[in-house]
Design a protein around this motif. Structure first.
Motif, PDB file in Angstrom:
ATOM      1  N   GLU A 282       0.822  -1.216   0.000  1.00  0.00           N
ATOM      2  CA  GLU A 282       0.000   0.000   0.000  1.00  0.00           C
ATOM      3  C   GLU A 282       0.852   1.260   0.000  1.00  0.00           C
ATOM      4  O   GLU A 282       0.476   2.288  -0.537  1.00  0.00           O
ATOM      5  N   LYS A 283       2.014   1.183   0.661  1.00  0.00           N
ATOM      6  CA  LYS A 283       2.903   2.344   0.766  1.00  0.00           C
ATOM      7  C   LYS A 283       3.918   2.359  -0.377  1.00  0.00           C
ATOM      8  O   LYS A 283       4.847   3.171  -0.361  1.00  0.00           O
ATOM      9  N   ALA A 284       3.779   1.399  -1.319  1.00  0.00           N
ATOM     10  CA  ALA A 284       4.706   1.257  -2.454  1.00  0.00           C
ATOM     11  C   ALA A 284       6.146   1.039  -1.988  1.00  0.00           C
ATOM     12  O   ALA A 284       7.095   1.478  -2.653  1.00  0.00           O
TER      13      ALA A 284
ATOM     14  N   GLY B 297      11.573   2.063   8.953  1.00  0.00           N
ATOM     15  CA  GLY B 297      10.370   1.295   8.626  1.00  0.00           C
ATOM     16  C   GLY B 297      10.533  -0.164   8.942  1.00  0.00           C
ATOM     17  O   GLY B 297      11.632  -0.665   9.173  1.00  0.00           O
ATOM     18  N   SER B 298       9.406  -0.857   8.952  1.00  0.00           N
ATOM     19  CA  SER B 298       9.420  -2.309   9.116  1.00  0.00           C
ATOM     20  C   SER B 298       8.219  -2.861   8.387  1.00  0.00           C
ATOM     21  O   SER B 298       7.268  -2.134   8.103  1.00  0.00           O
ATOM     22  N   GLY B 299       8.277  -4.146   8.080  1.00  0.00           N
ATOM     23  CA  GLY B 299       7.156  -4.764   7.369  1.00  0.00           C
ATOM     24  C   GLY B 299       7.643  -5.960   6.605  1.00  0.00           C
ATOM     25  O   GLY B 299       8.262  -6.867   7.175  1.00  0.00           O
TER      26      GLY B 299
ATOM     27  N   ASP C 127      10.316   2.769  15.789  1.00  0.00           N
ATOM     28  CA  ASP C 127      10.933   3.624  16.804  1.00  0.00           C
ATOM     29  C   ASP C 127      10.251   4.995  16.802  1.00  0.00           C
ATOM     30  O   ASP C 127      10.529   5.838  15.952  1.00  0.00           O
ATOM     31  N   GLU C 128       9.358   5.166  17.774  1.00  0.00           N
ATOM     32  CA  GLU C 128       8.574   6.405  17.858  1.00  0.00           C
ATOM     33  C   GLU C 128       9.499   7.628  17.999  1.00  0.00           C
ATOM     34  O   GLU C 128       9.328   8.632  17.301  1.00  0.00           O
ATOM     35  N   ALA C 129      10.503   7.527  18.873  1.00  0.00           N
ATOM     36  CA  ALA C 129      11.390   8.667  19.119  1.00  0.00           C
ATOM     37  C   ALA C 129      12.144   9.058  17.855  1.00  0.00           C
ATOM     38  O   ALA C 129      12.222  10.237  17.491  1.00  0.00           O
TER      39      ALA C 129
ATOM     40  N   LEU D 214      -1.033  10.307   7.772  1.00  0.00           N
ATOM     41  CA  LEU D 214      -0.670  11.209   8.862  1.00  0.00           C
ATOM     42  C   LEU D 214       0.750  11.728   8.689  1.00  0.00           C
ATOM     43  O   LEU D 214       1.046  12.876   9.004  1.00  0.00           O
ATOM     44  N   ASN D 215       1.615  10.862   8.134  1.00  0.00           N
ATOM     45  CA  ASN D 215       3.035  11.230   8.012  1.00  0.00           C
ATOM     46  C   ASN D 215       3.237  12.590   7.365  1.00  0.00           C
ATOM     47  O   ASN D 215       4.032  13.391   7.830  1.00  0.00           O
ATOM     48  N   GLN D 216       2.503  12.835   6.265  1.00  0.00           N
ATOM     49  CA  GLN D 216       2.738  14.096   5.555  1.00  0.00           C
ATOM     50  C   GLN D 216       2.314  15.275   6.422  1.00  0.00           C
ATOM     51  O   GLN D 216       2.924  16.348   6.376  1.00  0.00           O
TER      52      GLN D 216
HETATM   53  P1  ADP Z   1      -0.899   3.873   8.295  1.00  0.00           P
HETATM   54  O1  ADP Z   1      -1.943   4.055   9.378  1.00  0.00           O
HETATM   55  O2  ADP Z   1      -1.468   3.394   6.994  1.00  0.00           O
HETATM   56  O3  ADP Z   1       0.297   3.081   8.717  1.00  0.00           O
HETATM   57  P2  ADP Z   1      -0.473   6.731   8.565  1.00  0.00           P
HETATM   58  O4  ADP Z   1       0.312   7.705   7.738  1.00  0.00           O
HETATM   59  O5  ADP Z   1      -1.925   7.052   8.763  1.00  0.00           O
HETATM   60  O6  ADP Z   1      -0.294   5.317   7.920  1.00  0.00           O
HETATM   61  O7  ADP Z   1       0.187   6.604  10.025  1.00  0.00           O
HETATM   62  C1  ADP Z   1       1.451   6.062  10.210  1.00  0.00           C
HETATM   63  C2  ADP Z   1       1.954   6.399  11.603  1.00  0.00           C
HETATM   64  O8  ADP Z   1       2.874   5.413  12.042  1.00  0.00           O
HETATM   65  C3  ADP Z   1       2.730   7.711  11.684  1.00  0.00           C
HETATM   66  O9  ADP Z   1       2.532   8.258  12.972  1.00  0.00           O
HETATM   67  C4  ADP Z   1       4.197   7.269  11.522  1.00  0.00           C
HETATM   68  O10 ADP Z   1       5.101   8.197  12.067  1.00  0.00           O
HETATM   69  C5  ADP Z   1       4.170   5.984  12.283  1.00  0.00           C
HETATM   70  N1  ADP Z   1       5.171   4.984  11.866  1.00  0.00           N
HETATM   71  C6  ADP Z   1       5.090   4.122  10.816  1.00  0.00           C
HETATM   72  N2  ADP Z   1       6.179   3.322  10.758  1.00  0.00           N
HETATM   73  C7  ADP Z   1       6.965   3.676  11.793  1.00  0.00           C
HETATM   74  C8  ADP Z   1       8.234   3.195  12.289  1.00  0.00           C
HETATM   75  N3  ADP Z   1       8.893   2.205  11.706  1.00  0.00           N
HETATM   76  N4  ADP Z   1       8.740   3.782  13.394  1.00  0.00           N
HETATM   77  C9  ADP Z   1       8.075   4.802  14.002  1.00  0.00           C
HETATM   78  N5  ADP Z   1       6.893   5.289  13.589  1.00  0.00           N
HETATM   79  C10 ADP Z   1       6.324   4.736  12.507  1.00  0.00           C
END
Ligand code: ADP
Length: 462
Positions: free
Chosen positions: A295-297, A322-324, A350-352, A375-377
């Motif tokens: 989905e994210k290409a 990223g991960s997946g 990694d949120e931080a 949300l990222n953008q």
């Molecule tokens: P989706 O819900 O389809 O994954 P969104 O853009 O709506 O996409 O939200 C993604 C959220 O997850 C964002 O807050 C982004 O920063 C966070 N995120 C995704 N992957 C990671 C990662 N590997 N580490 C930290 N945050 C992540």
């Protein structure tokens, strides 16, 4: 009603919305409550609960008992109720079990049984995604829930790829209903909870207007239904939590910055990240943050980066978080060793680091094939990072191209290596123009994506 709610249990954007929208609705003076299944999550064990209701119901021929517990301190800013059904809902994770259909049907039956016991009916039952999608049908047509028959229902679709199809052999799990209405459950010879909710809810919303339009020609089989029901469908962009995502106060950042000091502030953050990951801080920094899925290409990213690392050698730095998909993970990681100084990865969640990267980066790449809202953008924009996005779904509604009047981002049409490479070329060029960069940064940092304005839009729907 939802299967997810941040911080109780979250798998994606659905959790973020259900954790934030009711909080801001309550702030605006409404009585918004959330009810969701009780999973075995950390939040459950680290908070205090009171029993609100004990009841029983039938799931087909199976009799089950359930308990509704309520969080004691109103910690999240709204009343939070969890439905405990022993053996069905109390699992470690939210989804992914063979008996998911039974689990979520039982959840919905329990909630309606509980609501039927209230002295007053709620004004609106707002259901999210297919996990609560049978509610609008059951409210209208199940004999045991007759008390609720005229309660208005609203469905919000966060992702129409997932529809929760169930074979008709499981129809007996639903409480008895007016059998002339079976067509309201059916789509392509299956019970389709999402389709049923689209048919039966009084109003349907999705998380952006462009995604709503797209669903009429690309929605995993429901195109004709979206076309037919478009009159009651509305697109409402998600908000972002400006308290959590604020470059002036974000505690993950070593150097906080405001709109005024954005250029210098971002530079300091970039220096830190570049030192940590061995990148060249004098070059424009591109980042990708997200799930490494189709989905994210994400599958085209390895080739796209190989392409630009060769054709734009020495002109930019890249950082991936990223991960997946394991194959994509290893491909992205493998590029690292031959591009030291210009490219690095952090495979994992990694949120931080994500906060630090939004603050440090010059450009954020999002070539998504499907993006209901994204949300990222929006986070990137809040931190003065130029979004580079494919023209799809919510990305169209939130980003304008720098070639347009007051534009601040980079838009492209296809999730292909060529389009990504061309966009990176455009970005490298605009990066040389300091005045233009500063104008774009300041402009996008001041765009209002707060939940306060989103709440108004939902109130109009109600
Ligand atoms: P989706 O819900 O389809 O994954 P969104 O853009 O709506 O996409 O939200 C993604 C959220 O997850 C964002 O807050 C982004 O920063 C966070 N995120 C995704 N992957 C990671 C990662 N590997 N580490 C930290 N945050 C992540």
């Amino acid at each position: 009603m939802s299967a997810e709610c941040y911080p109780v249990a979250k798998a994606g954007g659905l959790g973020d919305v259900v954790g934030a929208l009711p909080k801001y609705q309550c702030k605006a003076g409404h009585f918004a409550k959330v009810v969701m299944p009780m999973y075995r999550t950390k939040f459950l064990y680290t908070n205090d609960w009171v029993v609100d209701y004990k009841g029983s119901a039938y799931l087909g021929e199976y009799y089950f008992e359930f308990t509704i517990i309520k969080e004691k301190t109103n910690k999240l800013g709204f009343d939070l109720y969890l439905v405990d059904i022993n053996g069905l809902l109390d699992r470690e994770t939210i989804y992914g079990y063979n008996d998911d259909p039974q689990r979520f049907i039982a959840f919905q039956i329990a909630v309606l049984t509980w609501l039927s016991s209230w002295q007053h009916n709620p004004d609106v039952i707002h259901v999210h995604d297919y996990h609560a999608g049978l509610i609008p049908f059951m409210v209208k047509n199940c004999f045991i829930f007759r008390k609720l028959a005229f309660v208005k229902t609203v469905l919000t679709i966060h992702n129409a790829q997932y529809q929760g199809n169930i074979g008709w052999d499981k129809y007996h799990y639903l409480p008895a209903y007016d059998s002339f209405k079976w067509g309201d459950l059916d789509w392509n010879n299956n019970i389709n909870p999402l389709a049923s909710a689209i048919k039966c809810a009084w109003k349907v919303t999705t998380v952006s207007q462009s995604y709503m339009n797209e669903l009429r020609y690309k929605s995993n089989g429901l195109e004709a239904l979206f076309e037919f029901e478009k009159g009651k469908c509305v697109g409402i962009l998600n908000g972002i939590d400006n308290e959590v995502w604020n470059p002036e106060t974000d505690t993950y950042l070593t150097n906080n910055f405001s709109v005024k000091g954005v250029t210098a502030g971002k530079k300091k953050n970039k220096k830190k990240i570049c030192e940590e990951y061995g990148l060249d801080e004098t070059l424009p920094l591109f980042v990708f943050i997200g799930r490494l899925v189709g989905e994210k290409a994400a599958d085209i990213l390895p080739n796209a980066f190989k392409n630009v690392l060769y054709h734009q050698a020495g002109k930019a730095s890249y950082m991936i978080l990223g991960s997946g998909d394991k194959y994509v993970e290893s491909q992205l990681f493998n590029i690292t060793s031959s591009n030291i100084g210009y490219y690095n990865t952090f495979i994992g969640y990694d949120e931080a680091l994500s906060h630090k990267l939004y603050a440090a980066a010059d450009f954020l790449l999002m070539p998504s094939r499907v993006e209901p809202c994204g949300l990222n953008q929006m986070y990137a924009m809040r931190y003065g990072t130029v979004p580079m996005v494919r023209r799809t779904g919510g990305l169209i509604d939130t980003v304008t191209d720098m070639g347009d009047w007051e534009g601040f981002g980079i838009l492209f049409n296809h999730a292909t290596v060529d389009d990504i490479a061309h966009s990176i070329y455009r970005a490298i060029e605009v990066y040389k123009n300091k005045t233009q960069m500063e104008r774009m940064r300041k402009h996008m940092m001041q765009i209002d994506h707060s939940w306060e304005s989103v709440v108004e839009a939902y109130t109009r729907v109600y």
